[in-house]
Design an enzyme around this catalytic site. Structure first.
Site, PDB file in Angstrom:
ATOM      1  N   GLU A 215     -10.226  63.505  46.407  1.00 11.80           N
ATOM      2  CA  GLU A 215     -10.494  62.447  45.392  1.00 11.80           C
ATOM      3  C   GLU A 215      -9.191  61.752  44.999  1.00 11.80           C
ATOM      4  O   GLU A 215      -9.361  60.628  44.838  1.00 11.80           O
ATOM      5  CB  GLU A 215     -10.934  63.307  44.029  1.00 11.80           C
ATOM      6  CG  GLU A 215     -12.218  63.914  44.140  1.00 11.80           C
ATOM      7  CD  GLU A 215     -13.431  62.914  44.827  1.00 11.80           C
ATOM      8  OE1 GLU A 215     -13.384  61.831  44.719  1.00 11.80           O
ATOM      9  OE2 GLU A 215     -14.215  63.631  45.352  1.00 11.80           O
TER      10      GLU A 215
ATOM     11  N   HIS B 216      -8.680  58.872  47.298  1.00 11.96           N
ATOM     12  CA  HIS B 216      -9.748  57.955  46.981  1.00 11.96           C
ATOM     13  C   HIS B 216      -9.108  57.101  45.998  1.00 11.96           C
ATOM     14  O   HIS B 216      -8.873  55.693  46.005  1.00 11.96           O
ATOM     15  CB  HIS B 216     -11.083  58.072  46.436  1.00 11.96           C
ATOM     16  CG  HIS B 216     -12.087  58.801  47.270  1.00 11.96           C
ATOM     17  ND1 HIS B 216     -12.290  57.978  48.573  1.00 11.96           N
ATOM     18  CD2 HIS B 216     -12.988  59.759  47.472  1.00 11.96           C
ATOM     19  CE1 HIS B 216     -13.288  58.863  49.447  1.00 11.96           C
ATOM     20  NE2 HIS B 216     -13.585  59.684  48.678  1.00 11.96           N
TER      21      HIS B 216
HETATM   22 ZN   LIG Z   1     -14.699  61.280  49.047  1.00  9.49          ZN
END
Ligand SMILES: [Zn+2]
Length: 267
Positions: free
Chosen positions: A158, A161
C-alpha cells in the site's frame, strides 16, 4: 491509453459512426467499466485495480508514476508524514512501522510522524486494504483493515501506491510478458482490475518478483489462473512479503535518490 484502446475496438466494430458518437460510446463504456470494476468507499471515492482509491470529487486527478510525487527535501530525503489511528494496538503499530522500514531501506524515502505538515497520510483501519496513488495534497487516507491488512508485505504494498506506483501487471507493456486470462476472472466483475495504464516504467525491466504484481490466481472465478506468464510457465510471481530489488530501484529512480536535491514536481 484505455480510451485509445476502446476507440480502436469501436472503429473495428462500426465503420460509419461520427466522432461524437464515438465519444459518447466511449464515455458510457468507460463509466460502466469503472462502476463494475470499482467498489465505492464513500460518495466520491471508488477503488481501482482492487486497492487504489480514486476520488471523483473536485480534487480528483489522474496520477501515474512521476505525476504525483512527494516533495523532496533539501537534505535529499523524501519525507512522508504519517498519522496512525489510535485504534491500532502496539503490535499493529510495530508491523506498520516495519512496513515503512521496508520501503526506507536502501531508498531515500523516510516516514515521519506528522507534526505540522500539510500533506500527510492518515493510516486508518477502514474496510479493506487500499491507498490513493501518489501524493494527493493534504490529508490522504491509507486503509489497513484490522487484522487482515496488518501484515508487513501488504502494508509495504500500500505504501508503494502512496509513492505513486501502480500494479506491475498494469504496465502498458505487460502483454509482452503475461497473458491475462479474461474468462477466468471472477464473474467478469473484476476485469477492471486487470486494465493496463500509461505507466512510466523508468527503463526498468518487467518484474515478476515485484511486491506490486498480482498473483496467478488473483480474482479467479473458479480456481483457474487469471495471469499466465508468456515465456516461462513455471515462473513464480505474486509474492506479498517484501520489496524486490527492482521495486527499490523504482523508488530510487522515480525520486532520484542519491542525486542532488531538486524539488520534485508536486501536482
Ligand atoms: Zn495494490
Amino acid at each position: 491509453l484505455d480510451l485509445i484502446f476502446n476507440i480502436d475496438i469501436l472503429l473495428r466494430e462500426k465503420k460509419k459512426i461520427t466522432i461524437s458518437q464515438i465519444f459518447n460510446e466511449l464515455i458510457t463504456s468507460f463509466l460502466i467499466q469503472c462502476m463494475a470494476a470499482s467498489r465505492v468507499i464513500d460518495g466520491t471515492t471508488t477503488l481501482r485495480e482492487g486497492d487504489i482509491a480514486v476520488s471523483t470529487g473536485r480534487r480528483s486527478k489522474v496520477c501515474f508514476a512521476r505525476s504525483c510525487q512527494w516533495a523532496k527535501s533539501v537534505d535529499g530525503h523524501v519525507y512522508i508524514p504519517y498519522k496512525i489511528s489510535p485504534d491500532y494496538s502496539e503490535m499493529d503499530i510495530k508491523l506498520i512501522k516495519k512496513g515503512m522500514e521496508n520501503i526506507e531501506k536502501g531508498t531515500c524515502v523516510r516516514f515521519v510522524p506528522r507534526t505540522h505538515q500539510r500533506d500527510y497520510i492518515d493510516i486508518q483501519a477502514q474496510s479493506g486494504c487500499w491507498s490513493y496513488l501518489g501524493a494527493r495534497g493534504g490529508k490522504q487516507t491509507v486503509s489497513l483493515q484490522n487484522p487482515h491488512c496488518v501484515q508487513v508485505g501488504v502494508i509495504s504494498h500500500e505504501f508503494m501506491h502512496v509513492l505513486g506506483f501502480v500494479h506491475e501487471q498494469s504496465r502498458f507493456d505487460r502483454d509482452n510478458y503475461v497473458t491475462v486470462m479474461w474468462p477466468n476472472i471472477w464473474r467478469g466483475k473484476f476485469k477492471g482490475n486487470f486494465e493496463k495504464f500509461k505507466t512510466e516504467n523508468l527503463d526498468l525491466p518487467y518484474d515478476f518478483g515485484s511486491i506490486m504484481h498480482f498473483g496467478k490466481y488473483a480474482y479467479s472465478q473458479d480456481g483457474e489462473p487469471t495471469i499466465v506468464p508468456k515465456n516461462n510457465q513455471r515462473m513464480k510471481f505474486g509474492q506479498t512479503e517484501h520489496l524486490s530489488h527492482i521495486d527499490k530501484m523504482k523508488i530510487n529512480k522515480l525520486y532520484k535518490c542519491g542525486k542532488s536535491s531538486q524539488v520534485s514536481t508536486i501536482c
